[in-house]
Structure formats: structure tokens, C-alpha cells
Scaffold this active site. Structure first.
Site, PDB file in Angstrom:
ATOM      1  N   CYS A 217      -3.397  -1.037  -2.484  1.00  0.00           N
ATOM      2  CA  CYS A 217      -3.636   0.373  -2.777  1.00  0.00           C
ATOM      3  C   CYS A 217      -4.503   0.502  -4.035  1.00  0.00           C
ATOM      4  CB  CYS A 217      -2.288   1.054  -2.997  1.00  0.00           C
ATOM      5  SG  CYS A 217      -2.416   2.794  -3.392  1.00  0.00           S
ATOM      6  N   ASN A 218      -5.646   1.128  -3.882  1.00  0.00           N
ATOM      7  CA  ASN A 218      -6.556   1.295  -5.033  1.00  0.00           C
ATOM      8  C   ASN A 218      -5.944   2.185  -6.099  1.00  0.00           C
ATOM      9  OD1 ASN A 218      -9.664   0.392  -4.499  1.00  0.00           O
ATOM     10  ND2 ASN A 218      -8.506   0.689  -2.616  1.00  0.00           N
ATOM     11  N   THR A 219      -5.222   3.217  -5.656  1.00  0.00           N
ATOM     12  CA  THR A 219      -4.631   4.155  -6.607  1.00  0.00           C
ATOM     13  C   THR A 219      -3.600   3.408  -7.467  1.00  0.00           C
ATOM     14  OG1 THR A 219      -4.949   5.919  -4.995  1.00  0.00           O
ATOM     15  CG2 THR A 219      -3.447   6.362  -6.806  1.00  0.00           C
TER      16      THR A 219
ATOM     17  N   ASP B 166       0.855  -1.194   0.000  1.00  0.00           N
ATOM     18  CA  ASP B 166       0.000   0.000   0.000  1.00  0.00           C
ATOM     19  C   ASP B 166       0.884   1.235   0.000  1.00  0.00           C
ATOM     20  OD1 ASP B 166      -2.727   1.148   0.173  1.00  0.00           O
ATOM     21  OD2 ASP B 166      -1.932   2.035   2.003  1.00  0.00           O
ATOM     22  N   SER B 167       0.298   2.360  -0.403  1.00  0.00           N
ATOM     23  CA  SER B 167       1.059   3.611  -0.384  1.00  0.00           C
ATOM     24  C   SER B 167       1.357   4.053   1.046  1.00  0.00           C
ATOM     25  CB  SER B 167       0.265   4.696  -1.113  1.00  0.00           C
ATOM     26  OG  SER B 167      -0.985   4.855  -0.480  1.00  0.00           O
TER      27      SER B 167
ATOM     28  N   CYS C 147     -10.674   2.951  -1.849  1.00  0.00           N
ATOM     29  CA  CYS C 147      -9.458   3.498  -1.231  1.00  0.00           C
ATOM     30  C   CYS C 147      -9.232   2.726   0.055  1.00  0.00           C
ATOM     31  CB  CYS C 147      -9.637   4.986  -0.930  1.00  0.00           C
ATOM     32  SG  CYS C 147      -8.279   5.670   0.042  1.00  0.00           S
ATOM     33  N   THR C 148      -8.000   2.310   0.261  1.00  0.00           N
ATOM     34  CA  THR C 148      -7.721   1.429   1.402  1.00  0.00           C
ATOM     35  C   THR C 148      -8.016   2.071   2.758  1.00  0.00           C
ATOM     36  OG1 THR C 148      -5.437   2.157   1.172  1.00  0.00           O
ATOM     37  CG2 THR C 148      -5.980  -0.046   0.357  1.00  0.00           C
ATOM     38  N   HIS C 149      -7.942   3.395   2.816  1.00  0.00           N
ATOM     39  CA  HIS C 149      -8.169   4.055   4.110  1.00  0.00           C
ATOM     40  C   HIS C 149      -9.642   4.051   4.533  1.00  0.00           C
ATOM     41  CE1 HIS C 149      -4.188   5.609   3.379  1.00  0.00           C
ATOM     42  NE2 HIS C 149      -4.178   6.253   4.527  1.00  0.00           N
TER      43      HIS C 149
ATOM     44  N   TYR D 129      -0.276   8.669  -2.660  1.00  0.00           N
ATOM     45  CA  TYR D 129      -0.129   8.502  -4.106  1.00  0.00           C
ATOM     46  C   TYR D 129      -1.284   9.180  -4.856  1.00  0.00           C
ATOM     47  CZ  TYR D 129       3.352   4.670  -3.676  1.00  0.00           C
ATOM     48  OH  TYR D 129       4.464   3.901  -3.430  1.00  0.00           O
ATOM     49  N   GLY D 130      -2.358   9.428  -4.120  1.00  0.00           N
ATOM     50  CA  GLY D 130      -3.636   9.799  -4.732  1.00  0.00           C
ATOM     51  C   GLY D 130      -3.649  11.037  -5.599  1.00  0.00           C
TER      52      GLY D 130
ATOM     53  N   GLU E 139      -5.488   9.584   8.383  1.00  0.00           N
ATOM     54  CA  GLU E 139      -4.079   9.463   8.814  1.00  0.00           C
ATOM     55  C   GLU E 139      -3.864  10.257  10.109  1.00  0.00           C
ATOM     56  OE1 GLU E 139      -0.956   8.537   6.962  1.00  0.00           O
ATOM     57  OE2 GLU E 139      -2.035   7.418   5.417  1.00  0.00           O
TER      58      GLU E 139
HETATM   59  N1  DGL Z   1      -3.768   3.799  -0.507  1.00  0.00           N
HETATM   60  C1  DGL Z   1      -4.426   4.781  -1.336  1.00  0.00           C
HETATM   61  C2  DGL Z   1      -5.594   4.144  -2.058  1.00  0.00           C
HETATM   62  O1  DGL Z   1      -6.060   3.085  -1.710  1.00  0.00           O
HETATM   63  C3  DGL Z   1      -4.875   5.978  -0.559  1.00  0.00           C
HETATM   64  C4  DGL Z   1      -3.755   6.845  -0.033  1.00  0.00           C
HETATM   65  C5  DGL Z   1      -2.954   7.542  -1.095  1.00  0.00           C
HETATM   66  O2  DGL Z   1      -3.435   8.485  -1.727  1.00  0.00           O
HETATM   67  O3  DGL Z   1      -1.833   7.126  -1.291  1.00  0.00           O
HETATM   68  O4  DGL Z   1      -6.059   4.692  -3.019  1.00  0.00           O
END
Ligand code: DGL
Length: 268
Positions: A69-71, A6-7, A186-188, A38-39, A154
Site C-alpha cells: 500500500c503506497n499510502t 495492502d489496505s 497507488c496499488t490500484h 486508507y487514502g 473497486e
Molecule cells: N492501497 C492504497 C494505496 O496504494 C489505495 C487504496 C486506499 O486508499 O486505501 O495508496
């Protein structure tokens, strides 16, 4: 070992379900905390970072890596699977999160109206729209970028009224579209799953991303015994990060309900 990338810390929402559903496999978490988020980054940069992370996890002896990480899944996974993987690690597997979530959403939406929330980059990539309409061409997909949610989560502002207010603002347009299924892309976001459920109301099914990814992985391992046999089993799960910061501990420990020892690594 199964690698989870994940990011930052959000991938713990996936890791938590993998620990519950597939307890015998040794897991190796890698969060690129030095370069998160990363978003809001470009596709080229997200691709480079994702390749570095997956390469690192393979070098640690992961047979299979989940890009939680979805991004990264939305912006980098396809190219990585089609170009980089066959050239560099033809015997390894990389799986993402977009397809499993899209499959479940397409199957279960009765009205054919699905909402997707995610980072700006995930929404702009249209990967969820493509994947959902590939599953079922008649689906209507409504997306909403929610760039303020990751920093709030976060920061540990999980139950603050400010967070709830921002969430209501983001979700209002999706409610107006009368969706019946919502993908937390998004993982968060699953960290505040209950808030999403509360705002969307009882007529909308908010998909449980971690559970769905864990179920799909279980199914994948059953269908691929040759992969399964090569995954190291054990409970010495490790947490690698590219920067050690207090936020990770503050959010991760209560969320996973276990002691976490962070190990710093360098990606390049
Ligand atoms: N982990 C990212 C996601 O799932 C979210 C956080 C980021 O922007 O890096 O999209």
C-alpha cells in the site's frame, strides 16, 4: 513466507508480479478490506492500522513483509522501521514500495521531470518528492492526487468511458508539465495501466510498479541470504481479508487469473 499488506485489494497488483518473478516463495496476502480506503485517513490512524497488519503477518510466520500500500508506505513505513520494528521484531524485515519506484524513476528520467499520482494522503505526505529528490536533487516532481480512481476501480468500472474521462482530467496538469516518467503511486492504478499509458502518450514512460517491486525484492533476497534462507517456500498462497465482499472476488479473480479463497481475520 512473504507477507504482502495492502489496505484492500490493490496490493494484488504487487502479488501478481511476485507470483511471476519469485514463484518458489509462499505468499500471504493481507487486505484490510473492512477499513479501506486508507487514502483519506490521518497519518496517526494509518500508522496504527499498518502496525496491526504487519504484526499480524509476523505472527503468521512471515519473515519479510512488503507494505504494498503506497499510502501506508508513505505515511507509516519510516516510523515503523525506525521505532516499532527494532523494539518488537528486530530479526524481521519490512519493505515498502516508495523507494524502489523512486530509484527507478530518478535513474531513467532523461528530462528530470517526474509525475506521481496517488491518493490524497500519499500526495500530501510528500514522501515521493522527498525520496525522488534524495535520489537526484535536480529532479522536478509533479504530483496529482486522484481520489476518485480507487472507488471506480473497486467498483469494477475499469473500461467505462466515465473512468477514462476522469483519468484524462487528473492527468492533464501532468501532461502540461512535460513529464517523461510517471509513477503510479497507488496499488490500484496498475489495474488500469493500459489506460494510463493511452492517456499519457508515447513520450511518457509509465512505470510498472509490480514488476519494479518484484525486481527489487529479488535483488534484496540475493544480497541478504540470511533472510532468504528463513523464508518458507511453497505454493499454498493464502488471501486474508478483514471483510469478505464480492468486489474483491469480482476484481481479483480475473486480474490474478486464479481461484481465490478468502479467509476473514480480525486485526486489533
Ligand atoms: N492501497 C492504497 C494505496 O496504494 C489505495 C487504496 C486506499 O486508499 O486505501 O495508496
Amino acid at each position: 513466507m512473504i507477507g504482502i499488506f495492502d489496505s484492500g485489494l490493490g496490493g494484488l497488483t504487487i502479488m501478481k508480479e511476485l507470483l511471476a518473478t519469485l514463484p518458489s516463495y509462499q505468499l500471504l496476502y493481507l487486505g484490510d478490506t473492512a477499513r479501506t480506503p486508507y487514502g483519506n485517513r490521518s497519518q496517526a490512524v494509518i500508522y496504527d492500522f499498518t502496525v496491526q497488519a504487519v504484526d499480524y503477518l509476523f505472527k503468521q510466520n512471515c519473515r519479510l513483509v512488503i507494505v504494498a500500500c503506497n499510502t501506508a508506505s508513505a505515511q507509516a513505513l519510516k516510523k515503523l522501521q525506525q521505532e516499532w520494528l527494532p523494539q518488537n521484531y528486530p530479526d524481521r524485515t519490512v519493505l515498502g514500495v516508495v523507494r524502489p519506484l523512486a530509484e527507478v524513476a530518478a535513474r531513467q528520467s532523461k528530462l528530470g521531470r517526474v509525475g506521481v499520482v496517488g491518493t490524497r494522503s500519499t500526495v500530501d505526505s510528500n514522501t515521493y518528492v522527498r525520496e525522488l529528490t534524495t535520489q537526484k536533487a535536480s529532479l522536478k516532481v509533479y504530483q496529482q492526487a486522484c481520489p476518485l480512481l480507487v472507488p471506480l476501480i473497486e467498483e469494477g468500472w475499469l473500461k467505462r468511458p466515465e473512468t477514462m474521462k476522469i483519468l484524462r482530467t487528473y492527468l492533464r496538469p501532468l501532461k502540461r508539465q512535460n513529464i517523461d516518467t510517471l509513477i503510479l503511486g497507488c496499488t490500484h492504478y496498475p489495474i488500469i495501466y493500459a489506460s494510463f499509458v493511452k492517456v499519457m502518450g508515447k513520450n511518457v514512460s509509465v512505470l510498472d510498479s509490480g514488476k519494479i517491486v518484484a525486481e527489487k525484492l529479488t535483488d534484496y533476497l540475493k544480497r541478504h541470504p540470511e533472510v532468504e534462507a528463513n523464508i518458507v517456500k511453497g505454493d499454498n498462497h493464502r488471501f486474508l481479508v478483514t471483510d469478505i465482499n464480492e468486489n474483491f472476488h469480482a476484481v481479483a479473480k480475473p486480474f490474478l487469473n486464479r481461484e481465490i479463497k478468502l479467509e476473514k481475520v480480525i486485526l486489533s
